[in-house]
Each structure stands twice: as C-alpha cells, then as structure tokens.
Enzyme design. Structure first.
Site, mmCIF file in Angstrom:
data_model
loop_
_atom_site.group_PDB
_atom_site.id
_atom_site.type_symbol
_atom_site.label_atom_id
_atom_site.label_comp_id
_atom_site.label_asym_id
_atom_site.label_seq_id
_atom_site.Cartn_x
_atom_site.Cartn_y
_atom_site.Cartn_z
ATOM 1 N N ASP A 13 0.767 -1.273 0.044
ATOM 2 C CA ASP A 13 -0.095 0.156 0.039
ATOM 3 C C ASP A 13 0.865 1.149 0.047
ATOM 4 O O ASP A 13 0.646 2.436 -0.785
ATOM 5 C CB ASP A 13 -0.813 -0.047 1.288
ATOM 6 C CG ASP A 13 -2.188 0.829 1.108
ATOM 7 O OD1 ASP A 13 -2.112 1.480 0.098
ATOM 8 O OD2 ASP A 13 -2.957 0.807 1.895
ATOM 9 N N CYS A 237 -3.380 5.437 -2.311
ATOM 10 C CA CYS A 237 -3.775 4.627 -3.423
ATOM 11 C C CYS A 237 -3.824 5.513 -4.709
ATOM 12 O O CYS A 237 -4.157 6.769 -4.854
ATOM 13 C CB CYS A 237 -5.443 4.475 -3.183
ATOM 14 S SG CYS A 237 -6.054 3.423 -4.712
HETATM 15 P P1 HMG Z 1 -8.152 -3.262 -17.471
HETATM 16 O O1 HMG Z 1 -7.712 -2.452 -18.458
HETATM 17 O O2 HMG Z 1 -9.848 -3.042 -17.285
HETATM 18 O O3 HMG Z 1 -8.078 -4.735 -17.826
HETATM 19 O O4 HMG Z 1 -7.933 -3.218 -15.987
HETATM 20 P P2 HMG Z 1 -7.828 -5.728 -19.044
HETATM 21 O O5 HMG Z 1 -8.186 -7.139 -18.538
HETATM 22 O O6 HMG Z 1 -8.638 -5.141 -20.250
HETATM 23 O O7 HMG Z 1 -6.264 -5.737 -19.299
HETATM 24 C C1 HMG Z 1 -5.631 -4.618 -19.751
HETATM 25 C C2 HMG Z 1 -4.198 -4.770 -20.062
HETATM 26 O O8 HMG Z 1 -3.644 -4.976 -18.606
HETATM 27 C C3 HMG Z 1 -3.884 -6.065 -20.699
HETATM 28 O O9 HMG Z 1 -2.541 -5.859 -21.339
HETATM 29 C C4 HMG Z 1 -3.851 -7.196 -19.709
HETATM 30 O O10 HMG Z 1 -2.959 -8.061 -20.370
HETATM 31 C C5 HMG Z 1 -3.079 -6.424 -18.684
HETATM 32 P P3 HMG Z 1 -2.528 -5.624 -22.831
HETATM 33 O O11 HMG Z 1 -3.423 -6.772 -23.515
HETATM 34 O O12 HMG Z 1 -3.318 -4.296 -23.065
HETATM 35 O O13 HMG Z 1 -1.171 -5.623 -23.154
HETATM 36 N N1 HMG Z 1 -3.294 -6.953 -17.120
HETATM 37 C C6 HMG Z 1 -2.533 -7.402 -16.529
HETATM 38 N N2 HMG Z 1 -1.133 -7.529 -16.286
HETATM 39 C C7 HMG Z 1 -0.652 -7.918 -15.391
HETATM 40 N N3 HMG Z 1 -1.228 -8.432 -14.317
HETATM 41 C C8 HMG Z 1 -2.516 -8.507 -14.282
HETATM 42 C C9 HMG Z 1 -3.272 -7.856 -15.276
HETATM 43 N N4 HMG Z 1 -4.628 -7.617 -15.528
HETATM 44 C C10 HMG Z 1 -4.629 -7.078 -16.640
HETATM 45 N N5 HMG Z 1 -3.210 -8.831 -13.067
HETATM 46 C C11 HMG Z 1 -7.279 -4.029 -13.870
HETATM 47 C C12 HMG Z 1 -8.533 -3.797 -14.787
HETATM 48 C C13 HMG Z 1 -8.197 -4.638 -12.674
HETATM 49 C C14 HMG Z 1 -6.115 -5.169 -14.403
HETATM 50 C C15 HMG Z 1 -6.750 -2.770 -13.613
HETATM 51 O O14 HMG Z 1 -7.684 -1.872 -13.322
HETATM 52 C C16 HMG Z 1 -5.829 -2.817 -12.409
HETATM 53 O O15 HMG Z 1 -4.709 -3.541 -12.399
HETATM 54 N N6 HMG Z 1 -6.176 -2.020 -11.205
HETATM 55 C C17 HMG Z 1 -5.428 -2.317 -10.145
HETATM 56 C C18 HMG Z 1 -5.411 -0.907 -9.440
HETATM 57 C C19 HMG Z 1 -4.639 -0.983 -8.031
HETATM 58 O O16 HMG Z 1 -3.533 -1.696 -7.897
HETATM 59 N N7 HMG Z 1 -4.980 0.091 -7.045
HETATM 60 C C20 HMG Z 1 -4.396 -0.157 -5.811
HETATM 61 C C21 HMG Z 1 -4.644 -1.309 -5.057
HETATM 62 S S1 HMG Z 1 -6.090 -0.968 -4.180
HETATM 63 C C22 HMG Z 1 -5.907 -0.006 -2.703
HETATM 64 O O17 HMG Z 1 -4.779 0.419 -2.671
HETATM 65 C C23 HMG Z 1 -6.845 -0.083 -1.560
HETATM 66 C C24 HMG Z 1 -6.510 -1.005 -0.273
HETATM 67 O O18 HMG Z 1 -5.155 -0.492 0.265
HETATM 68 C C25 HMG Z 1 -7.682 -0.772 0.745
HETATM 69 C C26 HMG Z 1 -8.090 0.590 0.927
HETATM 70 O O19 HMG Z 1 -7.091 1.352 1.305
HETATM 71 O O20 HMG Z 1 -9.165 0.830 0.711
HETATM 72 C C27 HMG Z 1 -6.387 -2.509 -0.774
HETATM 73 MG MG MG Z 2 -5.039 1.181 1.356
#
Ligand code: HMG
Ligand code: MG
Length: 295
Positions: A13, A237
């Site tokens: 995080d 985030c």
């Molecule tokens: P998308 O663009 O809708 O997904 O993203 P997609 O399936 O169309 O994929 C787009 C591209 O990403 C593709 O590549 C996939 O292969 C690749 P391309 O064909 O264009 O070359 N891809 C991946 N590559 C590696 N690993 C993967 C993966 N998935 C797709 N897993 C998606 C949807 C969910 C993937 C994207 O929005 C994403 O990764 N989001 C993550 C955001 C994030 O990490 N935010 C921070 C964490 S949450 C947080 O911090 C809150 C928390 O702390 C609690 C709190 O504080 O409340 C937990």
């Molecule tokens: Mg968090």
C-alpha cells in the site's frame, strides 16, 4: 494477554504510491526487516496490471526473491485471474482480492462497478482456494469515497458479506481516503459485524486527517483484533486523489503496548526499519515515533 494481529501493508500500500522507482532489492530488504521485527503478516506486493500501477511491475521479482521467515505470511494483492496466475507462479500462498463499497471508486481503480467486480472476484477466490491458497478480501471507501462522497453503511455491509460468502477468510474494511471519525468507524464496524463475524474482520485506516489511531481505538473497543498498518506511515492509493499513508505501524504498536495488547513486534527494530525506508525514499518518517529523538 489479549493479542492484536497487525497486517503490515507498507511494502504494497505504501510503495504502490511512490513517484520514484524503488528497486526490488530495497523492497525485499524492507519486507525482510519487517519480518525480523516480528510482524506476523507482511503484504509483499501486488500482481495488478503494470499499465495501471507501474510501481508494482516487479511483483514476481520481489515475491520470488524473498527469504521467507517461517511462521510469517506474505499475502499479495490480485485483481483478476491473470494476477492470481502470476502470483501463484511466483510462489504466493496467500492472496487478497479487492473491491469497494463505491461504484465510482471501483470504476477508477479497477475499471468496473461493484457488481462486475464481484463477478470478476468470484472465480479468483474459487481457484485460489482450490489451489490451497488463503484469501483476504478488501472493501475500500467504507467511510467515504473521493468521487461519490458519502458511502452508505448498507453498501459496505453488502459488499463485505458478499466477499465473506465467497470464501474470503478475512475482510479488511478500508477507509481509503482517511475521512472517518471514531463514531462513524464504530457504527460501520458494528453493522458489518452483524453480517460477518468480528473474528474475520480487519480494519484499515489511512491517516489523511489524523484520525486513524482514534478510529482504531474505537474499533478495538468494538472487538476488532486485526489491524492493517504501514511502517513509517507509507501509503496511499494511486486512484484515490489526496489519499495519504496508512496509520504508521510504529505508532499503532506504541498505542497497543500502552493498552496492554500484545503484538509480538519489537518496537525498536520497527522504528529503525521505518527510519531506514524513509531514508531510502529521501524523507522523514511520517510516524510520530520515528521522529522522537533517540535519548
Ligand atoms: P483493465 O484495463 O480493465 O483490464 O484493468 P484488462 O483485462 O482489459 O487488461 C488491460 C491490460 O492489462 C492487458 O494488457 C492485460 O493483459 C493487462 P494488454 O493486452 O493491453 O497488453 N493485465 C494485467 N497484467 C498483469 N497482471 C494483471 C493484469 N490484468 C490485466 N493482473 C485491472 C483492470 C483490474 C487489471 C486494472 O484496473 C488494475 O490492475 N487495477 C489495479 C489498481 C490498483 O492496484 N490499485 C491499488 C490497490 S487497491 C488499494 O490500494 C486499496 C486498499 O489498500 C484498501 C484501502 O485502502 O481501501 C487495498
Ligand atoms: Mg489502503
């Protein structure tokens, strides 16, 4: 003595939000230092899309490169089946899925609304559990959303219950942008605990408005015994405007010790680790304890 389980999330995080690139070797050293300081659960990294969060592009290198300490678990975040596959191959034995109680936040963070996120998460949980991995579920924006504003407690309960129903062993309730205050945190937790047993709930407070410890204190009074925290108060985030770090683990341990709650953490070693990583990032620790002059 009554115990509190701390889930250390700084390496994920925290470092997911750093503008400067942090080398994998530094991340690995951070995680190993945290384990040596006695933290029982250290979230190591996330297998999200590197296009979305380039800071976590080295997830495989970090997880596979770790010297794991027996008895310590190293969960990783996975957003979809692709992430689960990568995490599994890198040796993860504990994963975390994540969604939010806000459609607007989910669209920014994971590119889909709540309903679609639950549909996406379900096969991830099923496959992870079938492979023998344990699964945690995060609910973000439990006390407010940077895009929609107010979040209904009923939405938090609904999403938390759905994750628990799917088989997430623990549900972490995240005040992603640190807007909560103790009364609201307590009421939200109490409502969720009617649907999910308290023993399966963790609390996750960002300290953006200085309320995190007060909120945690209220939740401890309600019976929460699993608390997320971030060494040196690292965090934020990338998809939550203005979100700053989590409650600092050092300050949390200090408060818990004062309350007679056991954590197993060596506070001096933790403070030293917080100073070390802050130094690597070129700043003062955001923890209060890290700033207290050594006598
Ligand atoms: P998308 O663009 O809708 O997904 O993203 P997609 O399936 O169309 O994929 C787009 C591209 O990403 C593709 O590549 C996939 O292969 C690749 P391309 O064909 O264009 O070359 N891809 C991946 N590559 C590696 N690993 C993967 C993966 N998935 C797709 N897993 C998606 C949807 C969910 C993937 C994207 O929005 C994403 O990764 N989001 C993550 C955001 C994030 O990490 N935010 C921070 C964490 S949450 C947080 O911090 C809150 C928390 O702390 C609690 C709190 O504080 O409340 C937990
Ligand atoms: Mg968090």
């Amino acid at each position: 003595m009554d115990r509190v389980r701390i889930v250390e999330v700084g390496a994920r995080d925290g470092l997911q939000n750093e503008a400067a690139r942090v080398p994998a070797a530094v991340k690995i050293e951070l995680i190993e230092r945290l384990a040596n300081a006695g933290l029982p659960v250290i979230e190591a990294t996330s297998f999200v899309s590197p296009k979305w969060v380039p800071q976590m592009a080295d997830a495989t290198e970090v997880l596979a490169g770790l010297h794991r300490k027996p008895g310590v678990s190293y969960p990783v975040l996975v957003p979809n089946l692709q992430g689960l596959e990568r995490a599994h191959q890198a040796g993860a034995d504990h994963v975390a899925v994540f969604t939010a109680a806000s459609d607007a936040f989910n669209r920014k963070n994971i590119n889909c609304d709540i309903a679609a996120s639950l549909l996406r998460i379900k096969p991830v949980v099923d496959r992870a559990r079938a492979a023998g991995l344990s699964v945690r579920g995060y609910v973000s924006c439990v006390l407010g959303c940077p895009y929609q504003g107010e979040v209904q407690v009923s939405d938090v309960v609904r999403v938390a219950a759905a994750l628990a129903q799917m088989g997430c062993e623990e549900i972490s309730l995240g005040d992603t942008i640190g807007v909560g205050t103790p009364g609201k945190a307590r009421a939200m937790l109490r409502a969720v605990a009617e649907a999910v047993p308290m023993a399966r709930i963790a609390v996750h407070f960002h300290d953006t408005r200085g309320q995190a410890l007060a909120n945690i204190y209220a939740c401890l009074e309600e019976g929460a015994r699993s608390v997320d925290a971030s060494v040196a108060g690292l965090g934020g985030c990338p998809y939550a405007r203005g979100a700053t770090g989590n409650v600092a683990t050092e300050d949390l341990v200090y408060m818990l010790q004062g309350m007679g709650l056991e954590t197993g953490v060596d506070l001096d070693a933790l403070i030293e680790t917080g100073r070390w990583i802050s130094n690597k990032l070129g700043r003062e620790p955001a923890s209060k304890l890290g700033r207290v002059k050594k006598s």
